[in-house]
Design an enzyme around this catalytic site. Sequence first.
Site, PDB file in Angstrom:
ATOM      1  N   ASN A   1       0.882  -1.159   0.000  1.00 56.39           N
ATOM      2  CA  ASN A   1       0.000   0.000   0.000  1.00 56.39           C
ATOM      3  C   ASN A   1       0.926   1.217   0.000  1.00 56.39           C
ATOM      4  O   ASN A   1       1.612   1.476   0.992  1.00 56.39           O
ATOM      5  CB  ASN A   1      -0.900  -0.008   1.235  1.00 56.39           C
TER       6      ASN A   1
ATOM      7  N   ALA B   1       0.464   4.233   0.384  1.00 56.82           N
ATOM      8  CA  ALA B   1       0.174   5.264   1.383  1.00 56.82           C
ATOM      9  C   ALA B   1       0.737   4.919   2.764  1.00 56.82           C
ATOM     10  O   ALA B   1       0.694   5.740   3.672  1.00 56.82           O
ATOM     11  CB  ALA B   1      -1.332   5.473   1.494  1.00 56.82           C
ATOM     12  N   CYS B   2       1.271   3.721   2.908  1.00 59.19           N
ATOM     13  CA  CYS B   2       1.745   3.234   4.207  1.00 59.19           C
ATOM     14  C   CYS B   2       3.265   3.326   4.290  1.00 59.19           C
ATOM     15  O   CYS B   2       3.976   2.746   3.469  1.00 59.19           O
ATOM     16  CB  CYS B   2       1.300   1.785   4.396  1.00 59.19           C
ATOM     17  N   SER B   3       3.766   4.042   5.284  1.00 60.08           N
ATOM     18  CA  SER B   3       5.226   4.197   5.423  1.00 60.08           C
ATOM     19  C   SER B   3       5.909   2.866   5.729  1.00 60.08           C
ATOM     20  O   SER B   3       7.035   2.637   5.279  1.00 60.08           O
ATOM     21  CB  SER B   3       5.559   5.223   6.512  1.00 60.08           C
TER      22      SER B   3
ATOM     23  N   ARG C   1       6.230   1.138   2.409  1.00 60.85           N
ATOM     24  CA  ARG C   1       7.307   1.751   1.615  1.00 60.85           C
ATOM     25  C   ARG C   1       8.668   1.342   2.168  1.00 60.85           C
ATOM     26  O   ARG C   1       9.613   1.118   1.408  1.00 60.85           O
ATOM     27  CB  ARG C   1       7.154   3.273   1.595  1.00 60.85           C
TER      28      ARG C   1
END
Length: 118
Positions: free
Chosen positions: A9, A11-13, A16
């Site tokens: 995802n 949007a998820c740190s 990433r």
Amino acid sequence: MSDLTILHNSACSTSRHALDEAAGAGVEPAVVHYLKQPLDRAALIDLMGKLEDPPADLVRKDPFFKAQGLDAEDYTTPEAVADLLVEHPRLMQRPVLVRGDRAIIGRPKDRVAAFLAD
């Protein structure tokens, strides 16, 4: 073809971070954006068969979970978790790293490097 798949995802740190760890280890993973390409029930059951974590850990117990009136006690078996995640893919914990017949949830972040090193 990569032997590592990351259910990601963007949007998820933490998700990433898993991609960054893979790049740092010289691994180019196959990336599945599971919110755009949700897993079907059979794929989720297969994933949980590989998962080193309990099936219940694959479910995010976040405010959305609570807003749906859901009870964590109802989502402990692979079948119940799969049914929930088919209906609400956004409740899948992320990232999930899959290599061969093994899979982990990449939380906490330090689990990712250990999994990549195996």
